[in-house]
Motif scaffolding. Structure first.
Motif, PDB file in Angstrom:
ATOM      1  N   LEU A  34      23.678  15.095  -2.892  1.00  0.00           N
ATOM      2  CA  LEU A  34      24.427  14.081  -2.132  1.00  0.00           C
ATOM      3  C   LEU A  34      25.375  13.321  -3.058  1.00  0.00           C
ATOM      4  CD1 LEU A  34      21.557  12.691   0.127  1.00  0.00           C
ATOM      5  CD2 LEU A  34      23.382  14.278   0.772  1.00  0.00           C
ATOM      6  N   PHE A  35      24.905  13.059  -4.281  1.00  0.00           N
ATOM      7  CA  PHE A  35      25.775  12.371  -5.245  1.00  0.00           C
ATOM      8  C   PHE A  35      26.963  13.255  -5.623  1.00  0.00           C
ATOM      9  CE2 PHE A  35      27.193  11.808  -9.617  1.00  0.00           C
ATOM     10  CZ  PHE A  35      27.807  10.578  -9.465  1.00  0.00           C
TER      11      PHE A  35
ATOM     12  N   THR B 258      25.997   3.212  -8.675  1.00  0.00           N
ATOM     13  CA  THR B 258      25.546   3.699  -7.359  1.00  0.00           C
ATOM     14  C   THR B 258      24.233   3.072  -6.927  1.00  0.00           C
ATOM     15  OG1 THR B 258      24.096   5.549  -8.036  1.00  0.00           O
ATOM     16  CG2 THR B 258      26.467   6.007  -7.906  1.00  0.00           C
ATOM     17  N   GLN B 259      24.049   3.043  -5.639  1.00  0.00           N
ATOM     18  CA  GLN B 259      22.741   2.791  -5.040  1.00  0.00           C
ATOM     19  C   GLN B 259      21.830   3.945  -5.442  1.00  0.00           C
ATOM     20  OE1 GLN B 259      20.331   1.096  -4.125  1.00  0.00           O
ATOM     21  NE2 GLN B 259      21.225   0.105  -2.318  1.00  0.00           N
TER      22      GLN B 259
ATOM     23  N   ALA C 133      18.296   5.369   1.849  1.00  0.00           N
ATOM     24  CA  ALA C 133      18.234   6.595   1.020  1.00  0.00           C
ATOM     25  C   ALA C 133      17.383   7.639   1.723  1.00  0.00           C
ATOM     26  CB  ALA C 133      17.614   6.261  -0.341  1.00  0.00           C
ATOM     27  N   SER C 134      17.895   8.883   1.779  1.00  0.00           N
ATOM     28  CA  SER C 134      17.071   9.915   2.418  1.00  0.00           C
ATOM     29  C   SER C 134      16.032  10.450   1.440  1.00  0.00           C
ATOM     30  CB  SER C 134      17.927  11.033   3.008  1.00  0.00           C
ATOM     31  OG  SER C 134      19.046  11.269   2.240  1.00  0.00           O
TER      32      SER C 134
ATOM     33  N   ASP D  73      18.399  12.694  -3.899  1.00  0.00           N
ATOM     34  CA  ASP D  73      18.919  14.061  -3.754  1.00  0.00           C
ATOM     35  C   ASP D  73      20.259  14.124  -4.495  1.00  0.00           C
ATOM     36  OD1 ASP D  73      20.094  16.425  -2.975  1.00  0.00           O
ATOM     37  OD2 ASP D  73      19.607  16.206  -0.843  1.00  0.00           O
ATOM     38  N   ASN D  74      20.252  14.770  -5.670  1.00  0.00           N
ATOM     39  CA  ASN D  74      21.464  14.781  -6.502  1.00  0.00           C
ATOM     40  C   ASN D  74      22.645  15.438  -5.802  1.00  0.00           C
ATOM     41  OD1 ASN D  74      19.923  13.563  -8.420  1.00  0.00           O
ATOM     42  ND2 ASN D  74      20.018  15.230  -9.918  1.00  0.00           N
TER      43      ASN D  74
ATOM     44  N   GLU E 102      25.255   7.754  -0.121  1.00  0.00           N
ATOM     45  CA  GLU E 102      24.939   8.146   1.256  1.00  0.00           C
ATOM     46  C   GLU E 102      25.624   7.217   2.263  1.00  0.00           C
ATOM     47  OE1 GLU E 102      20.862   9.670   1.897  1.00  0.00           O
ATOM     48  OE2 GLU E 102      20.466   8.998  -0.143  1.00  0.00           O
TER      49      GLU E 102
ATOM     50  N   PHE F 162      19.339   7.113  -5.148  1.00  0.00           N
ATOM     51  CA  PHE F 162      19.246   8.262  -4.221  1.00  0.00           C
ATOM     52  C   PHE F 162      18.246   9.237  -4.829  1.00  0.00           C
ATOM     53  CE2 PHE F 162      22.759   8.842  -7.191  1.00  0.00           C
ATOM     54  CZ  PHE F 162      22.490  10.085  -7.746  1.00  0.00           C
TER      55      PHE F 162
ATOM     56  N   TYR G 266      27.799   3.647  -2.749  1.00  0.00           N
ATOM     57  CA  TYR G 266      26.663   4.174  -1.984  1.00  0.00           C
ATOM     58  C   TYR G 266      26.877   5.660  -1.692  1.00  0.00           C
ATOM     59  CZ  TYR G 266      26.078  -0.822  -1.558  1.00  0.00           C
ATOM     60  OH  TYR G 266      25.936  -2.156  -1.873  1.00  0.00           O
TER      61      TYR G 266
END
Ligand code: FAD
Length: 290
Positions: free
Chosen positions: A181-182, A173-174, A220-221, A178-179, A145, A176, A143
């Motif tokens: 954040l990854f 990954t879950q 997820a934002s 916004d890259n 985030e 998201f 995850y």
């Protein structure tokens, strides 16, 4: 083929499908999987629904048919809350009989009536699978985030390390939006000595309502760039869905340029989504032209 072997050779591209509800789940799912297989994914994953929204009994059967009839590697999801060792063992032995070599080992969401029986967390399931079926390739969830229940991202990353230590071969990954954040998450994983490949999961949003629901279910934002596109799309359902595909393709091109281990598309049983994301990745050179 084992997914870990493919990841050792190249950056991967894959899709997820879920067993449809209703009376003809396998036939419907196989039509969808057959259309997705035309994009030559490295694998197609099949979700497992223990909560009544779908058909968990169909997961193994669909995975077996993807392997056998669509000539594509299958990744069968398996959740463990509410399951005993015997349940898990019979699911896995059916997979093995049908030539499915890959399982995504998950805890599943907490729900009333779905208590931990033999497994409280995914790492316990992973250890059990590796013990009972040493040849099975086992993936696990992560995850970028932080998982919604985790007290902090750092605490959650410690649990991802526990999944690696229990024998997980790769991570997915879950979703998201916004890259950045990854990329921060990936650096934190390196610092935490997480060495197994991290396959990135991306879901094109389909509507304002759907993305709001995703934000609440998986935490997820939603970046301003997404909100602006949805405002520009207005109330038109087609424009909102197109905005979602365009945004996901931009995310994928950026991830491709930043050296990810693999790209996995939460394609929501839509062959059109599989085609659009495939074409975007051919265009940017991540995938070769076939
Ligand atoms: P865990 O790894 O057990 O983590 C759950 C929480 O407990 C986290 O907060 C973690 O930090 C913490 N934790 C982990 N290990 C320990 C430990 N040993 N001790 C204490 N705390 C711990 N759900 C479905 O029902 N079906 C599916 O097919 C499905 N597919 C998914 C695919 C992907 C790629 C992802 C990312 C999620 C998927 N999910 C699916 C959702 C998943 O089941 C939920 O997110 C669930 O709440 C957590 O599952 P997990 O395997 O990450 O659990």
């Amino acid at each position: 083929m084992r997914i870990s072997s493919i990841l050792a050779q190249r950056q991967t591209f894959s899709f997820e499908i879920f067993p449809p509800r209703g009376d003809l789940p396998i036939e419907q799912a196989m039509t969808i999987a057959g259309q997705m297989a035309e994009q030559h994914p490295d694998w197609i994953s099949v979700t497992f629904s223990a909560g009544g929204s779908g058909n968990s009994a169909a997961t193994g059967a669909i995975a077996a048919q993807i392997q056998r009839e669509a000539h594509t590697n299958a990744l069968a999801h398996l959740t463990c809350l509410g399951s005993t060792r015997t349940d898990v063992d019979s699911f896995v032995s059916e997979l093995e009989t049908n030539g499915v070599e890959n399982v995504l080992a998950l805890r599943g969401d907490r729900a009333p009536g779905r208590e931990a029986l033999d497994f409280a967390h995914a790492n316990e399931l992973i250890a059990h699978l590796k013990n009972m079926a040493p040849n099975l390739c086992v993936g696990a969830a992560c995850y970028p985030e932080g998982h919604v229940e985790a007290p902090s991202l750092a605490a959650d990353i410690e649990q991802i390390k526990a999944k690696q230590d229990s024998g997980a071969d790769f991570l997915v990954t879950q979703l998201f939006f916004d890259n950045e954040l990854f990329y921060r998450f990936r650096e934190a994983c390196v610092r935490a000595r997480i060495k197994i490949p991290i396959v990135v999961g991306i879901m094109p949003f389909t509507s304002t309502k759907q993305i709001q629901r995703m934000a609440f279910t998986c935490g997820a934002s939603i970046p301003a760039a997404v909100i602006k596109r949805l405002i520009a799309a207005g109330d038109d359902a087609g424009s909102q869905a197109r905005a979602g595909i365009e945004y996901a393709c931009e995310q994928l091109r950026d991830l491709a340029a930043n050296g990810v281990d693999g790209l996995h598309i939460y394609s929501m049983n839509k062959p059109s989504v599989a085609r659009a994301t495939h074409d975007a990745l051919v265009e940017c050179g991540y995938l070769g032209r076939i």
